[in-house]
Motif scaffolding. Structure first.
Motif, PDB file in Angstrom:
ATOM      1  N   ALA A   1       0.766  -1.164   0.021  1.00 19.76           N
ATOM      2  CA  ALA A   1       0.066   0.037   0.015  1.00 19.76           C
ATOM      3  C   ALA A   1       0.945   1.214   0.083  1.00 19.76           C
ATOM      4  O   ALA A   1       0.487   2.321  -0.645  1.00 19.76           O
ATOM      5  CB  ALA A   1      -0.967  -0.165   1.243  1.00 19.76           C
ATOM      6  N   LEU A   2       2.216   1.217   0.655  1.00 18.09           N
ATOM      7  CA  LEU A   2       2.851   2.457   0.793  1.00 18.09           C
ATOM      8  C   LEU A   2       3.521   2.651  -0.461  1.00 18.09           C
ATOM      9  O   LEU A   2       3.752   3.747  -1.017  1.00 18.09           O
ATOM     10  CB  LEU A   2       3.817   2.198   1.754  1.00 18.09           C
ATOM     11  N   VAL A   3       4.178   1.584  -1.333  1.00 20.68           N
ATOM     12  CA  VAL A   3       4.592   1.545  -2.315  1.00 20.68           C
ATOM     13  C   VAL A   3       3.720   1.974  -3.740  1.00 20.68           C
ATOM     14  O   VAL A   3       3.927   3.082  -4.410  1.00 20.68           O
ATOM     15  CB  VAL A   3       5.307   0.483  -2.945  1.00 20.68           C
ATOM     16  N   GLY A   4       2.179   1.461  -3.399  1.00 23.69           N
ATOM     17  CA  GLY A   4       1.253   1.961  -4.410  1.00 23.69           C
ATOM     18  C   GLY A   4       0.872   3.618  -4.096  1.00 23.69           C
ATOM     19  O   GLY A   4       0.660   4.230  -5.126  1.00 23.69           O
ATOM     20  N   ALA A   5       1.016   3.992  -2.868  1.00 18.82           N
ATOM     21  CA  ALA A   5       0.648   5.394  -2.664  1.00 18.82           C
ATOM     22  C   ALA A   5       1.922   6.422  -3.279  1.00 18.82           C
ATOM     23  O   ALA A   5       1.480   7.488  -3.902  1.00 18.82           O
ATOM     24  CB  ALA A   5       0.494   5.712  -1.283  1.00 18.82           C
ATOM     25  N   ILE A   6       2.928   5.872  -3.162  1.00 17.00           N
ATOM     26  CA  ILE A   6       4.372   6.676  -3.555  1.00 17.00           C
ATOM     27  C   ILE A   6       3.952   6.961  -5.057  1.00 17.00           C
ATOM     28  O   ILE A   6       4.175   7.644  -5.965  1.00 17.00           O
ATOM     29  CB  ILE A   6       5.546   6.012  -3.026  1.00 17.00           C
ATOM     30  N   VAL A   7       3.671   5.581  -5.749  1.00 17.90           N
ATOM     31  CA  VAL A   7       3.580   5.476  -7.262  1.00 17.90           C
ATOM     32  C   VAL A   7       2.615   6.535  -7.896  1.00 17.90           C
ATOM     33  O   VAL A   7       2.669   7.088  -8.883  1.00 17.90           O
ATOM     34  CB  VAL A   7       3.373   4.062  -7.621  1.00 17.90           C
ATOM     35  N   LEU A   8       1.285   6.370  -7.173  1.00 19.92           N
ATOM     36  CA  LEU A   8       0.163   7.248  -7.559  1.00 19.92           C
ATOM     37  C   LEU A   8       0.647   8.663  -7.269  1.00 19.92           C
ATOM     38  O   LEU A   8       0.201   9.608  -8.138  1.00 19.92           O
ATOM     39  CB  LEU A   8      -0.887   6.997  -6.685  1.00 19.92           C
ATOM     40  N   ALA A   9       1.311   9.045  -6.237  1.00 22.02           N
ATOM     41  CA  ALA A   9       1.638  10.568  -5.834  1.00 22.02           C
ATOM     42  C   ALA A   9       2.727  10.957  -7.179  1.00 22.02           C
ATOM     43  O   ALA A   9       2.788  11.913  -7.759  1.00 22.02           O
ATOM     44  CB  ALA A   9       2.128  10.611  -4.489  1.00 22.02           C
ATOM     45  N   LYS A  10       3.597  10.099  -7.455  1.00 19.93           N
ATOM     46  CA  LYS A  10       4.528  10.336  -8.446  1.00 19.93           C
ATOM     47  C   LYS A  10       3.885  10.682  -9.690  1.00 19.93           C
ATOM     48  O   LYS A  10       4.177  11.627 -10.650  1.00 19.93           O
ATOM     49  CB  LYS A  10       5.429   8.979  -8.615  1.00 19.93           C
ATOM     50  N   LYS A  11       2.900   9.847  -9.975  1.00 18.54           N
ATOM     51  CA  LYS A  11       2.188   9.983 -11.429  1.00 18.54           C
ATOM     52  C   LYS A  11       1.390  11.269 -11.372  1.00 18.54           C
ATOM     53  O   LYS A  11       1.249  12.057 -12.407  1.00 18.54           O
ATOM     54  CB  LYS A  11       1.126   8.881 -11.497  1.00 18.54           C
ATOM     55  N   ASP A  12       0.938  11.823 -10.231  1.00 19.89           N
ATOM     56  CA  ASP A  12       0.232  13.322 -10.144  1.00 19.89           C
ATOM     57  C   ASP A  12       1.264  14.352 -10.330  1.00 19.89           C
ATOM     58  O   ASP A  12       0.994  15.176 -10.967  1.00 19.89           O
ATOM     59  CB  ASP A  12      -0.431  13.403  -8.959  1.00 19.89           C
TER      60      ASP A  12
END
Length: 169
Positions: free
Chosen positions: A154-165
């Motif tokens: 979940a933490l890695v997914g949140a980082i990936v989603l924030a990076k895309k934004d």
């Protein structure tokens, strides 16, 4: 029913918890809502202390009253929400809220009125944290490790989603 200090402490903490929940629904400013939520979390931690669950009470205060409340406050304050003025004198909303609270209180009362919980021998006051640690790392080690992997994903997914934004802006 005998009135003891423990009963008075429970009633006081329960009153503060319910009052904090009601204020959380009724208040309009975010900071006041978060303070009402903190009152609710801390009073629930006090109820855990009355139940001899010191470890759970400390975790409640550290995680909910501290970390999650701060994250909620910053998350709400940093988002771009447009301030909309509500009608202050909406009587129907207040009447429905009061009826909902009374209905919930009545349902809880009916649910616990004739509740018969059998007394079981227990060792509540003997090394709570040690018992939790032994159970967690012996009987429940696989679910514990799976939860840690799930939280990491979940933490890695949140980082990936924030990076895309950030890349799209």
């Amino acid at each position: 029913m005998s009135v003891s200090g423990e009963m008075l402490a429970f009633l006081g903490l329960a009153f503060v918890a319910v009052l904090g929940g009601i204020l959380l629904i009724q208040l309009t400013k975010v900071v006041h809502m978060v303070l009402a939520l903190v009152f609710t979390f801390v009073s629930i931690a006090g109820i855990y202390l009355l139940l001899s669950a010191e470890f759970v009470a400390v975790v409640q205060i550290l995680l909910y009253s501290g970390a999650i409340t701060i994250v909620m406050l910053f998350g709400i304050m940093l988002t771009n929400n447009q301030k909309q003025e509500e009608e202050k004198g909406n009587r129907w909303r207040k009447i429905l809220l009061l009826l909902g609270i009374l209905g919930f209180a009545f349902a809880v009362y009916i649910g616990i009125y004739n509740l018969d919980i059998p007394v079981q021998p227990t060792t509540l006051h003997e090394a709570n944290t040690e018992q939790i640690g032994i159970a967690l790392f012996s009987k429940f080690v696989i679910p514990f490790e799976l939860m840690s992997v799930l939280l990491l994903v979940a933490l890695v997914g949140a980082i990936v989603l924030a990076k895309k934004d950030d890349e799209g802006a």
